[in-house]
Design a protein around this motif. Structure first.
Motif, PDB file in Angstrom:
ATOM      1  N   ARG A   1       0.834  -1.194   0.000  1.00  0.00           N
ATOM      2  CA  ARG A   1       0.000   0.000   0.000  1.00  0.00           C
ATOM      3  C   ARG A   1       0.865   1.239   0.000  1.00  0.00           C
ATOM      4  NH1 ARG A   1      -2.575  -3.777   3.199  1.00  0.00           N
ATOM      5  NH2 ARG A   1      -4.728  -4.247   2.574  1.00  0.00           N
ATOM      6  N   THR A   2       0.471   2.205  -0.821  1.00  0.00           N
ATOM      7  CA  THR A   2       1.121   3.506  -0.847  1.00  0.00           C
ATOM      8  C   THR A   2       0.143   4.532  -0.279  1.00  0.00           C
ATOM      9  OG1 THR A   2       0.338   4.052  -3.062  1.00  0.00           O
ATOM     10  CG2 THR A   2       2.394   2.810  -2.902  1.00  0.00           C
ATOM     11  N   GLN A   3       0.543   5.799  -0.354  1.00  0.00           N
ATOM     12  CA  GLN A   3      -0.325   6.849   0.179  1.00  0.00           C
ATOM     13  C   GLN A   3      -1.642   6.927  -0.570  1.00  0.00           C
ATOM     14  OE1 GLN A   3       0.602   8.546   2.830  1.00  0.00           O
ATOM     15  NE2 GLN A   3      -1.190   9.886   2.975  1.00  0.00           N
ATOM     16  N   LEU A   4      -1.636   6.606  -1.891  1.00  0.00           N
ATOM     17  CA  LEU A   4      -2.820   6.801  -2.721  1.00  0.00           C
ATOM     18  C   LEU A   4      -3.441   5.505  -3.235  1.00  0.00           C
ATOM     19  CD1 LEU A   4      -1.567   9.833  -4.876  1.00  0.00           C
ATOM     20  CD2 LEU A   4      -3.021   9.898  -2.847  1.00  0.00           C
ATOM     21  N   THR A   5      -2.667   4.452  -3.395  1.00  0.00           N
ATOM     22  CA  THR A   5      -3.181   3.229  -4.014  1.00  0.00           C
ATOM     23  C   THR A   5      -2.711   1.994  -3.253  1.00  0.00           C
ATOM     24  OG1 THR A   5      -1.268   2.992  -5.493  1.00  0.00           O
ATOM     25  CG2 THR A   5      -3.130   4.301  -6.303  1.00  0.00           C
ATOM     26  N   ALA A   6      -3.299   0.866  -3.633  1.00  0.00           N
ATOM     27  CA  ALA A   6      -2.858  -0.438  -3.121  1.00  0.00           C
ATOM     28  C   ALA A   6      -2.547  -1.321  -4.321  1.00  0.00           C
ATOM     29  CB  ALA A   6      -3.938  -1.072  -2.258  1.00  0.00           C
ATOM     30  N   GLU A   7      -1.564  -2.205  -4.157  1.00  0.00           N
ATOM     31  CA  GLU A   7      -1.194  -3.135  -5.231  1.00  0.00           C
ATOM     32  C   GLU A   7      -1.223  -4.554  -4.699  1.00  0.00           C
ATOM     33  OE1 GLU A   7       2.605  -1.908  -6.713  1.00  0.00           O
ATOM     34  OE2 GLU A   7       1.735  -0.372  -8.035  1.00  0.00           O
ATOM     35  N   PHE A   8      -1.816  -5.451  -5.475  1.00  0.00           N
ATOM     36  CA  PHE A   8      -1.890  -6.870  -5.138  1.00  0.00           C
ATOM     37  C   PHE A   8      -0.978  -7.621  -6.104  1.00  0.00           C
ATOM     38  CE2 PHE A   8      -5.970  -4.870  -4.203  1.00  0.00           C
ATOM     39  CZ  PHE A   8      -6.116  -5.151  -2.858  1.00  0.00           C
ATOM     40  N   ILE A   9       0.109  -8.150  -5.578  1.00  0.00           N
ATOM     41  CA  ILE A   9       1.085  -8.856  -6.412  1.00  0.00           C
ATOM     42  C   ILE A   9       0.755 -10.345  -6.383  1.00  0.00           C
ATOM     43  CG2 ILE A   9       3.534  -9.330  -6.787  1.00  0.00           C
ATOM     44  CD1 ILE A   9       4.098  -6.736  -5.188  1.00  0.00           C
ATOM     45  N   ILE A  10       0.352 -10.885  -7.522  1.00  0.00           N
ATOM     46  CA  ILE A  10      -0.032 -12.289  -7.638  1.00  0.00           C
ATOM     47  C   ILE A  10       1.192 -13.077  -8.107  1.00  0.00           C
ATOM     48  CG2 ILE A  10      -1.773 -13.864  -8.537  1.00  0.00           C
ATOM     49  CD1 ILE A  10      -2.985 -11.421  -7.173  1.00  0.00           C
ATOM     50  N   THR A  11       1.671 -13.987  -7.276  1.00  0.00           N
ATOM     51  CA  THR A  11       2.902 -14.714  -7.621  1.00  0.00           C
ATOM     52  C   THR A  11       2.644 -15.936  -8.483  1.00  0.00           C
ATOM     53  OG1 THR A  11       2.752 -15.943  -5.531  1.00  0.00           O
ATOM     54  CG2 THR A  11       4.074 -13.929  -5.532  1.00  0.00           C
ATOM     55  N   ILE A  12       1.385 -16.390  -8.582  1.00  0.00           N
ATOM     56  CA  ILE A  12       1.057 -17.514  -9.470  1.00  0.00           C
ATOM     57  C   ILE A  12       0.846 -16.978 -10.882  1.00  0.00           C
ATOM     58  CG2 ILE A  12      -0.632 -19.315  -9.973  1.00  0.00           C
ATOM     59  CD1 ILE A  12      -1.206 -19.551  -7.070  1.00  0.00           C
ATOM     60  N   PRO A  13       1.512 -17.548 -11.899  1.00  0.00           N
ATOM     61  CA  PRO A  13       1.306 -17.071 -13.276  1.00  0.00           C
ATOM     62  C   PRO A  13      -0.128 -17.323 -13.737  1.00  0.00           C
ATOM     63  CG  PRO A  13       3.295 -18.419 -13.104  1.00  0.00           C
ATOM     64  CD  PRO A  13       2.539 -18.603 -11.830  1.00  0.00           C
ATOM     65  N   TYR A  14      -0.637 -16.416 -14.568  1.00  0.00           N
ATOM     66  CA  TYR A  14      -2.000 -16.519 -15.089  1.00  0.00           C
ATOM     67  C   TYR A  14      -2.006 -16.416 -16.615  1.00  0.00           C
ATOM     68  CZ  TYR A  14      -4.797 -16.456 -10.808  1.00  0.00           C
ATOM     69  OH  TYR A  14      -5.408 -16.794  -9.628  1.00  0.00           O
ATOM     70  N   ASP A  15      -3.051 -16.994 -17.211  1.00  0.00           N
ATOM     71  CA  ASP A  15      -3.325 -16.832 -18.642  1.00  0.00           C
ATOM     72  C   ASP A  15      -4.539 -15.929 -18.786  1.00  0.00           C
ATOM     73  OD1 ASP A  15      -1.290 -18.584 -19.151  1.00  0.00           O
ATOM     74  OD2 ASP A  15      -2.578 -20.302 -19.599  1.00  0.00           O
ATOM     75  N   ILE A  16      -4.395 -14.841 -19.525  1.00  0.00           N
ATOM     76  CA  ILE A  16      -5.507 -13.915 -19.763  1.00  0.00           C
ATOM     77  C   ILE A  16      -5.582 -13.666 -21.266  1.00  0.00           C
ATOM     78  CG2 ILE A  16      -6.527 -11.680 -19.210  1.00  0.00           C
ATOM     79  CD1 ILE A  16      -4.775 -11.643 -16.697  1.00  0.00           C
ATOM     80  N   PRO A  17      -6.503 -14.315 -21.965  1.00  0.00           N
ATOM     81  CA  PRO A  17      -6.611 -14.124 -23.419  1.00  0.00           C
ATOM     82  C   PRO A  17      -7.043 -12.710 -23.773  1.00  0.00           C
ATOM     83  CG  PRO A  17      -7.854 -16.056 -22.674  1.00  0.00           C
ATOM     84  CD  PRO A  17      -7.473 -15.289 -21.461  1.00  0.00           C
TER      85      PRO A  17
END
Length: 535
Positions: free
Chosen positions: A332-348
């Protein structure tokens, strides 16, 4: 002549005058940071860079990338002089696996259709031949009646068989044509996506020696994004609430994202980051100006739908098995949050939502019942969830599960909450509620030029559960909007009253199998020549 001109154009575009060495390189997407609207793609490519100055052309990139956001870095000791983006109309996106399967299916179906039409023509020829030879007579051919009867019997049997074959083949032809049309429509959709110009980034570099270098290229695209969706699960009224935080991710970059690392951000780079400033507020007389009207195309949006079959999948809450959410890191930063997904994904690159698990939370909850008998005789179970402020929740659809059963959908809006996050868990039929109008109170009485009319209501609540409950009952007094209409609360029945809204609130405790009744009444005075609406 036309072929010669096309060949010359191709040679000029693909092989320009050799001012310096030009190297074509392909890229592979390694990761993506996906915002609520937009995404940053990180592409990687290994290139053998010659000594001296050269242009490296990275091909098959999205055509709608934001050229002003391009960043290029190299792993080796060389100098990057410039990076220029352009479209290549002679190269289109690589054919996808699905598109290839569709084309193969179309070829197979077309072949079957041709075979069916050929078989139908053969049957028609046999019918024509049979009809041409049926008109015979015993006098002309020397056939006796017995032979003639057998011949007509053969004609009838054979013709029936041919007609049956003809009908079967016509039905098969019709079905094949319908399937071919559907496959063709789907193929056309893919063609519209892949038969498009591709983006290219030409990077000019200078190297002291020939060497192998890995290039990282990042840029923003607007045709991607994600939206939150939640599963809210509760075993019973004594257990904490499990909140499954998920994301519906979509993208239309033209490149399928296969086996990549994904990072979800609550930021939105498409929104202006500069705060507004006030200009001078001028006043003037109004002078109407008539403008011409022109059509504007609406911006494209991603299809947002929730796969209920996935959202309603009921897994065991006590299971110790890991989920994709166990591989997510939150920063989390002052303005936003980031979710780091460590499992690789396929997104067509299909613009459809693809579900990604973000985090699973166990949250303390306080359970209570409430009912509004004026509108609905059912009691609703509500969970007030605390300790949710630091979870970076966003407004989104919530699928509600209680006691292992899917009970419906709700909408979770953290922006509208204060101390606790309130979620409705559905109806409880074991709490019986009736709201009845007391008829003896409702007879109008004329007093001079006015009419006085009193109203009273009974609310009966019975707890048929095997345990005690606390329930909040809501009702109301009417509020007058006219000076000639007077509303006088007679008896609030022990409820707390909000004078500004007329809202009545009872907080009741009922033991198991206990029944309670509350009553409230009020009187309305109004002119006898008027009709009151809303009573």
């Amino acid at each position: 002549m036309k072929r010669l001109i096309l060949l010359i154009v191709w040679l000029l575009v693909m092989h320009p005058a050799p001012a310096q060495k030009s190297i074509e390189a392909t890229t592979v997407i390694k990761s993506a940071t996906i915002y609520l609207q937009g995404a940053e793609m990180l592409m990687r490519s290994s290139v053998n860079v010659p000594a001296g100055s050269s242009d490296i052309v990275f091909t098959n990139l999205p055509q709608y990338l934001n050229a002003s956001t391009i960043q290029v870095s190299a792993s080796s000791d060389l100098t990057i002089l410039s990076a220029v983006f352009a479209l290549n109309y002679l190269h289109s996106m690589k054919e996808s696996t699905i598109e290839k399967r569709l084309k193969d299916s179309l070829d197979l179906l077309t072949s079957q259709l041709k075979k069916t039409i050929g078989q139908k023509n053969i049957v028609k020829g046999q019918m024509d031949l049979l009809n041409a030879n049926k008109d015979v007579s015993g006098q002309n051919t020397g056939l006796n009646m017995d032979q003639l009867a057998r011949m007509y019997e053969f004609y009838a049997v054979k013709m029936n068989d041919l007609i049956s074959q003809q009908l079967t083949l016509e039905l098969k032809e019709k079905i094949l044509n319908e399937i071919i049309q559907k496959v063709q429509n789907q193929t056309n959709e893919f063609n519209s996506k892949y038969n498009q110009p591709t983006g290219e980034i030409t990077v000019s570099v200078a190297s002291k020696a020939a060497q192998s270098s890995t290039f990282n290229i990042s840029f923003l695209i607007s045709d991607a994004g994600w939206s939150p969706v939640y599963d809210v699960r509760s075993k019973d009224v004594k257990s904490p609430v499990t909140l499954n935080y998920k994301a519906n991710v979509w993208q239309r970059s033209g490149i399928d994202w296969n086996d990549i690392k994904v990072k979800l951000s609550t930021g939105n780079p498409t929104v202006d980051a500069t705060g507004p400033s006030l200009a001078i507020w001028f006043l003037d007389f109004y002078h109407p100006i008539i403008y011409g009207v022109r059509d504007q195309a609406a911006p494209s949006q991603a299809d947002g739908y929730i796969k209920k079959s996935e959202a309603m999948e009921n897994r065991n809450m006590d299971s110790n098995s890991s989920t994709a959410a166990d591989y997510t890191t939150v920063t989390r930063t002052q303005l936003t949050a980031e979710f780091i997904i460590t499992i690789p994904y396929d997104i067509p690159s299909d613009g459809k939502p693809h579900l990604i698990a973000i985090q699973d939370y166990q949250l303390p909850a306080t359970y209570r019942y409430y009912a509004v008998p004026k509108l609905d005789n059912d009691a609703f179970l509500v969970a007030d969830i605390s300790a949710w402020e630091d979870l970076s929740l966003l407004p989104g659809t919530a699928n509600i599960f209680f006691e292992g059963t899917y009970v419906g959908q709700s909408y979770l809006d953290p922006a509208s909450t204060s101390d606790s996050l309130t979620i409705s868990l559905g109806r409880d039929k074991s709490i019986v509620i009736r709201r009845e109008k007391v008829k003896d109170y409702s007879k109008p009485k004329a007093i001079g030029d006015n009419v006085r009319q009193s109203f009273a209501y009974n609310i009966i609540i019975k707890n048929t559960k095997s345990e005690a409950i606390d329930i909040k009952i809501l009702d109301q007094f009417p509020i007058s909007q006219q000076g000639k209409i007077e509303v006088t609360p007679d008896d609030a029945g022990g409820a707390s009253t909000d004078q500004s809204t007329g809202k009545l609130t009872w907080n009741l405790h009922l033991e198991k199998n206990e029944e309670k009744k509350v009553q409230f009444s009020f009187t309305v005075k109004y002119p006898k020549d008027q009709v009151i609406s809303g009573l």
